[in-house]
Design a protein around this motif. Sequence first.
Motif, PDB file in Angstrom:
ATOM      1  N   ILE A 176       0.796  -0.883   0.016  1.00 20.51           N
ATOM      2  CA  ILE A 176      -0.016  -0.209  -0.169  1.00 20.51           C
ATOM      3  C   ILE A 176       0.804   1.567   0.007  1.00 20.51           C
ATOM      4  N   ARG A 177       0.755   1.937  -0.961  1.00 25.19           N
ATOM      5  CA  ARG A 177       1.751   3.221  -0.954  1.00 25.19           C
ATOM      6  C   ARG A 177       0.657   4.671  -0.572  1.00 25.19           C
ATOM      7  N   ALA A 178      -0.409   4.529  -0.250  1.00 27.02           N
ATOM      8  CA  ALA A 178      -1.006   5.677   0.870  1.00 27.02           C
ATOM      9  C   ALA A 178      -1.371   5.408   1.813  1.00 27.02           C
ATOM     10  N   MET A 179      -1.846   6.102   2.586  1.00 22.31           N
ATOM     11  CA  MET A 179      -2.276   6.121   3.874  1.00 22.31           C
ATOM     12  C   MET A 179      -4.440   5.897   4.024  1.00 22.31           C
ATOM     13  N   SER A 180      -5.171   5.604   4.028  1.00 26.71           N
ATOM     14  CA  SER A 180      -6.747   6.381   4.088  1.00 26.71           C
ATOM     15  C   SER A 180      -6.594   6.580   5.391  1.00 26.71           C
ATOM     16  N   SER A 181      -7.990   7.382   5.204  1.00 26.78           N
ATOM     17  CA  SER A 181      -8.544   7.516   6.567  1.00 26.78           C
ATOM     18  C   SER A 181     -10.008   8.041   6.556  1.00 26.78           C
ATOM     19  N   ALA A 182     -10.787   6.979   7.428  1.00 27.32           N
ATOM     20  CA  ALA A 182     -11.943   7.448   7.033  1.00 27.32           C
ATOM     21  C   ALA A 182     -12.605   8.286   7.242  1.00 27.32           C
ATOM     22  N   THR A 183     -13.239   9.691   6.333  1.00 29.73           N
ATOM     23  CA  THR A 183     -13.466  11.288   7.107  1.00 29.73           C
ATOM     24  C   THR A 183     -15.351  11.332   7.243  1.00 29.73           C
ATOM     25  N   ASN A 184     -15.681  10.336   7.152  1.00 28.51           N
ATOM     26  CA  ASN A 184     -17.542  10.392   7.432  1.00 28.51           C
ATOM     27  C   ASN A 184     -17.267   9.793   8.678  1.00 28.51           C
ATOM     28  N   HIS A 185     -18.616   9.870   9.582  1.00 31.85           N
ATOM     29  CA  HIS A 185     -19.512   9.259  10.434  1.00 31.85           C
ATOM     30  C   HIS A 185     -19.106   7.839  10.307  1.00 31.85           C
ATOM     31  N   GLN A 186     -19.589   7.216   9.222  1.00 33.52           N
ATOM     32  CA  GLN A 186     -19.422   5.742   9.371  1.00 33.52           C
ATOM     33  C   GLN A 186     -18.447   5.340   7.813  1.00 33.52           C
TER      34      GLN A 186
END
Length: 140
Positions: A108-118
């Motif tokens: 994985i070359r990018a970090m992904s982060s959840a941005t809304n409530h769920q």
Amino acid sequence: MDDRIAWLKNTDHFSVWNHHRLAHFAYALKEKNFNRGDIIVREGDSAQQLILLKSGVVQSYVHRKDSITGKPKLLRLATYSEGTFLGETDLGGSMSSSGGKRTQSMTIRAMSSATNHQVTCYYVPRDTYSKFVVRNTDAA
């Protein structure tokens, strides 16, 4: 199971698959929920699974040094929405989510982060997906 098949059928990648293939693939999917700010994948992680965004919005970031200050910072790469693949990986030479760009490593070359409530994601192990694609050539 029928809701997963219907969901897959409405995504760009799987819309061409027939019902039988979709049913087998849907059976292999695992579902996981994330809350706002949860990390889904981290930059540098080994790509052990295909991750599909079922619902919600996810932003992808990469760690870089600021060119002026030299301090570490996060650079936003992309925003993903329902029906897209997360991360920047190449699973068995058949899949990439960054504008068709292919990567040679299984990292994985990018970090992904959840941005809304769920956020809800579907997962399928890399080897399961790769075997499925080999048997179902219309998947690539």
